[in-house]
Scaffold this active site. Sequence first.
Site, short mmCIF file in Angstrom:
data_model
loop_
_atom_site.label_atom_id
_atom_site.label_comp_id
_atom_site.label_asym_id
_atom_site.label_seq_id
_atom_site.Cartn_x
_atom_site.Cartn_y
_atom_site.Cartn_z
N GLU A 66 0.97 -1.36 -0.07
CA GLU A 66 -0.04 0.01 -0.11
C GLU A 66 0.78 1.18 -0.06
O GLU A 66 0.24 2.32 0.47
CB GLU A 66 -0.79 0.14 1.07
CG GLU A 66 -1.94 -1.13 1.38
CD GLU A 66 -3.12 -0.74 0.19
OE1 GLU A 66 -2.84 0.04 -0.56
OE2 GLU A 66 -3.75 -1.74 0.41
N HIS A 84 -2.45 2.07 8.64
CA HIS A 84 -3.45 1.29 7.92
C HIS A 84 -3.54 -0.15 8.63
O HIS A 84 -2.73 -0.79 8.73
CB HIS A 84 -3.32 1.19 6.53
CG HIS A 84 -3.95 -0.09 5.78
ND1 HIS A 84 -5.50 0.15 5.77
CD2 HIS A 84 -3.55 -1.29 5.13
CE1 HIS A 84 -5.77 -0.94 5.33
NE2 HIS A 84 -4.83 -1.62 4.80
N HIS A 86 -6.39 -3.69 9.54
CA HIS A 86 -7.54 -4.60 9.10
C HIS A 86 -8.18 -4.88 10.47
O HIS A 86 -8.55 -5.79 10.72
CB HIS A 86 -7.27 -5.87 8.48
CG HIS A 86 -6.53 -5.53 7.18
ND1 HIS A 86 -6.30 -6.60 6.38
CD2 HIS A 86 -6.28 -4.50 6.43
CE1 HIS A 86 -5.72 -6.11 5.24
NE2 HIS A 86 -5.69 -4.84 5.12
N HIS A 146 -12.40 -3.84 3.68
CA HIS A 146 -10.96 -3.78 3.64
C HIS A 146 -10.45 -3.41 5.24
O HIS A 146 -9.82 -4.37 5.97
CB HIS A 146 -10.54 -3.00 2.69
CG HIS A 146 -8.75 -2.85 2.60
ND1 HIS A 146 -8.26 -2.67 1.51
CD2 HIS A 146 -7.92 -3.38 3.44
CE1 HIS A 146 -6.92 -2.83 1.61
NE2 HIS A 146 -6.76 -3.24 2.81
ZN LIG Z 1 -5.10 -3.66 3.74
#
Ligand SMILES: [Zn+2]
Length: 215
Positions: A66, A84, A86, A146
């Site tokens: 990413e 970031h 999950h 996501h």
């Molecule tokens: Zn991800």
Amino acid sequence: MAHACRRLAADGLVIGTAGNVSARAGENEVAVSPTGAVLGELEPEDVTVVDMEGEVVAGDLEPTSELDLHLGVYRRYDAGAVVHTHAPMATALSCVLDELPCVHYQMLLLGGAVPVARYATFGTAELANSVLDALEGRSAALMANHGAITHAGDVHAAVELSLLLEWACTVYWRAAAIGSPRTLDEDQRKAVVSAALKRGYGSTKPAERGTKGDG
Ligand SMILES: [Zn+2]
């Protein structure tokens, strides 16, 4: 960086290799977690440094998939760090909601209601673009089906915002399970901002004798 990754793992926001963290390293470089790394075991020597075009300038490991999303946040929002995840509750709500409503005043630290960026395949420019648009005027967004993303002035603050976002998602989920959660309207949100400015909310201060009370 490594400490932030291990903290996120210890708090259950990242599991195994899911999620990634970056932090500005000087004016034109960014330290990023590597792709495929178990974040809970990350060591400082595992961190990769890239320039603003994504070229590796230090480190042995390939940067996170990413990377374009992270670099986009630095370019557009002048961030100091990006997280970031999950995280379980944020990801669950991202599968259902179009927006996480502002149900608690602490959510103002995230920018109020948290938008859900539309779904696109991980690592694509399409995903980066939709997430960058969702972050307009905010420090947090959910990413449909996501996960979640936050940015702040430094990596410690970005981790704190990720923890706050996961907490807010949990509050909303629990409230929604038993009824229709009330949301804070604009007047209520403005009153929180002025009260926080007046009281210096969130920072410790010396006690004044003969006074009491705390929000
Ligand atoms: Zn991800």
